[in-house]
Each structure stands twice: as structure tokens, then as C-alpha cells.
Write an enzyme that holds these catalytic residues in place. Structure first.
Site, mmCIF file in Angstrom:
data_model
loop_
_atom_site.group_PDB
_atom_site.id
_atom_site.type_symbol
_atom_site.label_atom_id
_atom_site.label_comp_id
_atom_site.label_asym_id
_atom_site.label_seq_id
_atom_site.Cartn_x
_atom_site.Cartn_y
_atom_site.Cartn_z
ATOM 1 N N HIS A 110 0.190 -1.998 -2.890
ATOM 2 C CA HIS A 110 0.307 -0.541 -2.944
ATOM 3 C C HIS A 110 0.701 -0.004 -4.322
ATOM 4 O O HIS A 110 0.068 0.907 -4.855
ATOM 5 C CB HIS A 110 1.340 -0.062 -1.918
ATOM 6 C CG HIS A 110 1.007 -0.405 -0.508
ATOM 7 N ND1 HIS A 110 -0.257 -0.279 0.019
ATOM 8 C CD2 HIS A 110 1.777 -0.868 0.502
ATOM 9 C CE1 HIS A 110 -0.250 -0.648 1.292
ATOM 10 N NE2 HIS A 110 0.971 -1.015 1.599
ATOM 11 N N GLY A 115 -8.402 -6.945 17.012
ATOM 12 C CA GLY A 115 -6.952 -6.792 17.057
ATOM 13 C C GLY A 115 -6.559 -5.480 17.699
ATOM 14 O O GLY A 115 -5.538 -4.879 17.354
ATOM 15 N N SER A 141 -3.050 -1.263 15.433
ATOM 16 C CA SER A 141 -3.930 -0.409 16.243
ATOM 17 C C SER A 141 -3.138 0.653 16.988
ATOM 18 O O SER A 141 -3.515 1.834 17.002
ATOM 19 C CB SER A 141 -4.712 -1.273 17.250
ATOM 20 O OG SER A 141 -5.292 -0.467 18.254
#
EC number: 1.1.1.49
Length: 480
Positions: free
Chosen positions: A255, A29, A35
Site C-alpha cells: 500500500h 473464496g 468477501s
């Protein structure tokens, strides 16, 4: 914040030199948004700091076709947009180590990767360690894992999975069964990048390094623990992803559960990576099954007007939950978790709300509770609010707050810089453990089958009024 040499933040040699073993990173990816914004900039920052291996290659793997030079230009443009700037580091040396393998990668077809890998191995010589980095949609994790086995890319490798690692208990179990079949657990790193926020680590180190703080870190002194992640932004840039996920799955069960477990965990024997991960996992296993009646879901008004969002969408853009931890330290103390879009302010906080006096001259006086609040934004800060005497003839009490900024104590590193370096050194302290993840998905199973209705809220507020009731008889630290 300075910590002892055994701290979880240690890794590469102190002189800034990188690990000795030649390493090949394969970033699946590589041309995607993750990225561009986070992973590639972190690699360049490590190169700028001299903390990558002395011999390395980074192979970008994607479905499109790019030459090596075109991929280098792509990374350079990403750095120019998101930083650090190419001019701030050894760009030419860094770029020479970037390669691209097109044609995608699946269990049925590895694309160009085997040929490019052979090229990189020949250039490095010797036995290079292979690090697979999955910056791809979670739906592709399963097939990509099968592909590692099918194409002989398991032995001598490490693998990094982005979050979410599963989207339900069933999907987690299916994915992890395959991962455990293909890899040894010591090879696997599952990311929750909130664990790598320096300010989040400050919460843990402040507690363990200061006996006075550690002594009140329990139900005898703490009335509530609040974990709040609020954003003023909407979801226009990622509407299609967000509408399929929502705030609860995107933030709460991933999270904020991990952040709550970091607060709740028992003191580990040391700050080594195995001990820290085990302590967080153990705390998550003490989370009580989430009661749907103690969850509030909201959607900001105007959400369905965003391009890519269906007119009849019931996706939650805000989620708040009251979580209970059934152990001796925290029994009876509510952990209040809240996260949402289009809220009043951009804030990320962990707050301990302390108990008001139960005896003595101030018992029942109605004084505001003292709080210890950790801001997780940027370099971080600790705010301590105490009830004190109000100056003047009239007297009385007021609340004063002392703030300790942490940003000026050193140069903070971005979460992905920590994470990638920890993968290199085998340090698992900032990564999620499999038993903790299983416990998290198990905790929300009942809620997932009986989700409450999604309530509207006005943009620029703290969410639906029903969320305020979760904090009663207290109130949210972040409030209007």
C-alpha cells in the site's frame, strides 16, 4: 471532488445504467472474510446504484457445500452486519442473481463450477463475459491460475488478483510468469485497494488541477514527503495471518509504496487509465534500493500474548522506512513511510513538508515548516499549515492551519465499489501495474536479506524512538 470527464473515476454511463454486455462474476473464496466484509457489500452497492450490467450472475465458489438459497442467506447476513442493508436496495432482484458452486476449485478438480457456469450462461443467453475474482489466500493464486487454463476458463474472461501479488521478488516472478503465460495482460487486474480510496485520488487530482500546487510539487520546495497509516487496533482477529506477514510486507511494500508512487509520479499526458498506471509504474522504477539501516521495525508490547501468536514471535507490528527516489523531481527528498498497530491514533495521511526560507528576513529563523497534509480517512480533508504573524503587541510568528473537508462535496464510494466497476469497464487506473510491482519487490530485496532487529514499543505510542530519527533533521507530522 468534481473532475473532468476524462478522469479515472469515469466508467459506466452517467445515467447510472450498467454496462450492456451480460457478465458472470465468479468469486473464489466467496465465504471468506474478505468477501463478507468488502467484496459482497460492494456488489450490492453497485446494484443499489444501478451500475451492474443489465444481465449478470454472481457465482460464489468455495470448498464447502451450500445450496443457492443458503448462499443468498449468507450474503444477506453479511450485508446486515457490514452494510449496505438489504432493505436499502433491490434485495430480491439482487439475490435472484446469486448462485453457489461448492467443492472448491483447483487445477486438478473444478468442483461444481462448470455445471453452475453452464446454468448461468443458459439463463443469460448470448456471449457473457466471465470475471474471475480471487478473494482467496495468495498461496492459492498459482494453482487457481493453472486451473483456469486446465478447465477452459481463460478466453473471453478477466481476472482480478487480490494483494499481495507475491511475497518476495522470487515469488512474484514465479506467479507472474504463470499469469502472463495463461492470460493476456489486458485481462489481468491486480488490486491494491488503497489506490481506490477517494481521498487518495484527491491527492492526485488536487495536484494536477491546481497550478499553484503543481508548481511546488518538487524538490525545490518540498523537504520531505510523509505517508503515514496508523491504527489503534491490534491483530486479534487475524493473528495467524498477520504473524506470518508483518507490517512491512502487509503495508509498506504494498500500500504505502503505491501511495508514495502516486505522489511522486510525473504528470501523465491525460487521466486515462493506461497513462495513470504507467506514471505510477515509472515512479516505482525510480525507487532506490532500500537500505536496511533506513528501516525501523517494531513490535508492540503484549503482542505475543495474543492467541495464535507464538511466544517467541519476532514479527513486526510497525514498520517505518526512509525511501529515496532517484529522478530530477525528487532527488534528495526523503519519502518517510510508516504504518503500525496499537499506535496513538487512527490516522491515514499524505503530507508534504515544505522547505523553510533559505534567504530573506526569515532565513534561519527556526520557524516551523509549512505543510500540506491530506487526510485519507472517510471523506478526506486537506490541511494547509502556514507561518503567520501572531496577533498582539508582542508580535512574533505562529502557525495557523486551514482545513478543507472534502466529505461534504459529494457522496463518497467505498474502494471496492470503485474497483469492481473499473473491472467491468476495463479501467486499469486504480490497479497496480506489473512493472511497478516488479520494481517494488526489487527495491526491498536487499532489506529482505538483512532485516534489522525488531524493537519493542509501548501500545498507544507512535512506535520505537528509533523511528523518529528517520525524519531528522525534521520530525513526523503525526507525533506525540
Amino acid at each position: 471532488m468534481t473532475t473532468a470527464p476524462q478522469t479515472a473515476q469515469s466508467g459506466s454511463p452517467a445515467d447510472g445504467s450498467g454496462p450492456e454486455q451480460p457478465t458472470i462474476f465468479v468469486m473464489y473464496g466467496a465465504t471468506g472474510d474478505l468477501s463478507r466484509r468488502l467484496v459482497s457489500p460492494a456488489f450490492f452497492e453497485l446494484a443499489r446504484l444501478g451500475r451492474l450490467p443489465r444481465q449478470w450472475r454472481l457465482i460464489g465458489c468455495g470448498r464447502g457445500e451450500k445450496t443457492h438459497e443458503e448462499f443468498r442467506d449468507f450474503i444477506r447476513e453479511a450485508l446486515e452486519e457490514f452494510g449496505p442493508q438489504p432493505a436499502d436496495g433491490p434485495w430480491d432482484e439482487f439475490a435472484a442473481n446469486l448462485l453457489f458452486a461448492g467443492g472448491g476449485f483447483t487445477a486438478a478438480d473444478p468442483g461444481e463450477l462448470p455445471g453452475v457456469l453452464a446454468q448461468a450462461r443458459e439463463a443469460l443467453g448470448g456471449e457473457a463475459e466471465l470475471v474471475h475474482y480471487l478473494a482467496i489466500p495468495p498461496g492459492a493464486f498459482l494453482d487457481t491460475t493453472k486451473g483456469f487454463e486446465a478447465h477452459g476458463l481463460v478466453e473471453g474472461s478477466r481476472v482480478v488478483y487480490e494483494k499481495p501479488y507475491g511475497t518476495s521478488l522470487a515469488s512474484f516472478e514465479e506467479l507472474d510468469a504463470e499469469v502472463q503465460r495463461v492470460f493476456d495482460e489486458s485481462q489481468v487486474f491486480r488490486i491494491d485497494h488503497f489506490l481506490a480510496f477517494e481521498a487518495q485520488q484527491d491527492v492526485m487530482h488536487a495536484r494536477f488541477a491546481n497550478p499553484w500546487l503543481a508548481s511546488i510539487w518538487n524538490r525545490e520546495h518540498v523537504a520531505q514527503v510523509q505517508v503515514d497509516v496508523a491504527e489503534t487496533l491490534d491483530v486479534a482477529q487475524r493473528a495467524s495471518f498477520y504473524d506470518a506477514t508483518g507490517a512491512f510486507l502487509d503495508m509498506i511494500v504494498t500500500h504505502l509504496f503505491q501511495m508514495a508512487a502516486t505522489v511522486a509520479m510525473e504528470p501523465p499526458a491525460d487521466l486515462g487509465p493506461g497513462a495513470l498506471q504507467a506514471a505510477r509504474d515509472a515512479a516505482l522504477q525510480d525507487f532506490r534500493e532500500l537500505d536496511p539501516a533506513e528501516v525501523v521495525l517494531g513490535q508492540f508490547e503484549g503482542y505475543t500474548d495474543i492467541d495464535g501468536v507464538p511466544d517467541d514471535s519476532t514479527t513486526d507490528t510497525l514498520a517505518a522506512a526512509r525511501v529515496w527516489i532517484d529522478n530530477d523531481r525528487w532527488r534528495g527528498v526523503p519519502f518517510l513511510l510508516r504504518s503500525g498497530k496499537r499506535m496513538t491514533a487512527d490516522e491515514q495521511r499524505v503530507t508534504l513538508v515544505l522547505r523553510t526560507p533559505e534567504d530573506g528576513p526569515y532565513a534561519g529563523s527556526g520557524t516551523a515548516p509549512s505543510t500540506i497534509s491530506f487526510s485519507l480517512l472517510e471523506g478526506g480533508a486537506v490541511d494547509v499549515a502556514l507561518t503567520v504573524r501572531e496577533p498582539g503587541v508582542a508580535g512574533g510568528t505562529t502557525q495557523g492551519t486551514a482545513t478543507l473537508p472534502l466529505a461534504g462535496l459529494g457522496e463518497p464510494a467505498l474502494p471496492y465499489v470503485h474497483l469492481i466497476e473499473h473491472v467491468l469497464t476495463g479501467d486499469r487506473s486504480l490497479f497496480t501495474g506489473v512493472e511497478g510491482l516488479r520494481a517494488a519487490w526489487t527495491c526491498i530485496e536487499r532489506f529482505s536479506n538483512d532485516r534489522p532487529a525488531v524493537l519493542p514499543y509501548a501500545p498507544g505510542t507512535w512506535g520505537p524512538e528509533a523511528a523518529d530519527a528517520l525524519a531528522e533533521p525534521g520530525q513526523w507530522f503525526l507525533r506525540s
